[in-house]
Motif scaffolding. Sequence first.
Motif, short mmCIF file in Angstrom:
data_model
loop_
_atom_site.label_atom_id
_atom_site.label_comp_id
_atom_site.label_asym_id
_atom_site.label_seq_id
_atom_site.Cartn_x
_atom_site.Cartn_y
_atom_site.Cartn_z
N ILE A 163 57.77 70.86 73.28
CA ILE A 163 58.89 71.24 72.40
C ILE A 163 59.45 69.96 71.80
N HIS A 164 59.47 69.85 70.49
CA HIS A 164 59.78 68.56 69.89
C HIS A 164 60.52 68.68 68.56
N SER A 165 61.35 67.67 68.29
CA SER A 165 62.05 67.62 67.00
C SER A 165 61.05 67.18 65.94
N ALA A 166 60.92 67.97 64.90
CA ALA A 166 59.97 67.70 63.83
C ALA A 166 60.70 67.77 62.49
N GLU A 167 59.94 67.69 61.41
CA GLU A 167 60.48 67.88 60.05
C GLU A 167 61.73 67.02 59.84
N ASP A 168 61.60 65.70 60.00
CA ASP A 168 62.73 64.78 59.84
C ASP A 168 63.91 65.18 60.73
N ASN A 169 63.60 65.66 61.91
CA ASN A 169 64.58 66.11 62.92
C ASN A 169 65.30 67.40 62.54
N SER A 170 64.93 68.02 61.43
CA SER A 170 65.68 69.20 60.98
C SER A 170 65.29 70.46 61.74
N THR A 171 64.09 70.46 62.37
CA THR A 171 63.56 71.70 62.94
C THR A 171 62.79 71.42 64.22
N LEU A 172 63.02 72.24 65.22
CA LEU A 172 62.25 72.09 66.46
C LEU A 172 60.92 72.81 66.32
N HIS A 173 59.87 72.21 66.86
CA HIS A 173 58.58 72.90 66.94
C HIS A 173 58.27 73.17 68.40
N ILE A 174 57.78 74.35 68.67
CA ILE A 174 57.35 74.71 70.03
C ILE A 174 55.85 74.96 69.95
N SER A 175 55.11 74.08 70.62
CA SER A 175 53.65 74.08 70.47
C SER A 175 52.98 74.41 71.80
N GLU A 176 51.99 75.27 71.72
CA GLU A 176 51.22 75.61 72.92
C GLU A 176 50.24 74.49 73.25
N LEU A 177 50.12 74.16 74.53
CA LEU A 177 49.14 73.15 74.96
C LEU A 177 47.87 73.83 75.48
#
Length: 384
Positions: A228-242
């Motif tokens: 789970i990480h801050s993406a898009e210039d910190n504007s949006t969180l991404h939740i990614s499956e490993l």
Amino acid sequence: MKYRMIAFAVLAAFVFTANGADSFKPYVKKPDNNGVHLNAHGAGVLHHNGKYYLYGEHKIAGKAGNKAHVGVHCYSSEDLYNWKDEGIALKVFEKEGHDIEKGCIIERPKVIYNEMNDNFVMWFHLELKGQGYSAARTGLAVSDNPTGEFEYIRSFRPNAGQWPIHFPKKWQKPISDKKFNKLKEESDWDYWLTLLEKGIVLRRDFKEGQMSRDMTVFVDDNGKAYHIHSAEDNSTLHISELTDDYQDFTGRYTRARPGGYNEAPAICKYEGSYYLIASGCSGWAPNTARSFRAGNIMGEWKALGNPCKGKNPHNDIGSIKTFGGQSTYILPVEGKRNAFIAMFDVWRPSNQIDSRYMWLPAQIKDNEIIVQWQTEWGLSYFDE
Ligand code: DGJ
């Protein structure tokens, strides 16, 4: 005989409590077994075979502490109050040009145990030396032992060439840096926000991979792990499956709260629902924490508001500024129900080695997560 028994009891008590703590004192300096203030900032905790392992950013004194000069520090504990120094689990390299060269930025390391390979997988936020916060990569290291030494594997921007799930087909068009910059220049803030929500930054980063700054990892009940990480210039969180070995991204990911500017994500699960605590984006300075709930980790994430209650008497800062801190992890307490420790950092950017920890009790009440200030508390809090 009597004196021998007393001596034995004193020794046993000492051994059992290691350095003798039997409560949490948020914000107050936290000594390890050598009497040294814990050096594990932006931390995460792993529970494995009856022990807790704490991993965090090792800081050095002064402003230089904002860069990684040593690596990721590990401590172990059986009771969560007393922590034994286990040394540096991941070391930075002296070699010029190495991804984790001394002087890079390593933040928010998190370790999970992979049952399939019987090994320990560390993910962390990496910024390359001399590039400020522009690289926005996630880094990977693995080890056969919880205390390391972890072997550095690679770093990258995740999900290159992948659109998130639920991202409308009509917006699935990559956009060049040039067009992005022009649009940004021409837009006022309100219009820019609408573009952010529609994934303007995501589209810019589509080919090279998505930004990954503040992060955490989470292993679900079924063994699936998520980054789970801050993406898009910190504007949006991404939740990614490993992937099943936890060492890569499957390419399946979702955008959580687009345009919400959430950093410092920390997550837990209770009775089938996921709860997320995050901060806003104000650098090292504290702001108001926010919380969210979802029935499915891939969303929708519903906003719940500020989870914090109470006031920190040490600095007179209340819930409006998260008692002076910023979230980093939510630890489920083993063997207790509805018992979590919400972990926060109080950053001191001019001398990060003196940054403080606030570990506070968190519980789910009426489908909301509540973090209650306590000046001193123990795990029996959860029995009351
Ligand atoms: C806020 C983040 O949460 C921290 O981990 C760190 O990256 C600072 N920003 C840097 O300003």
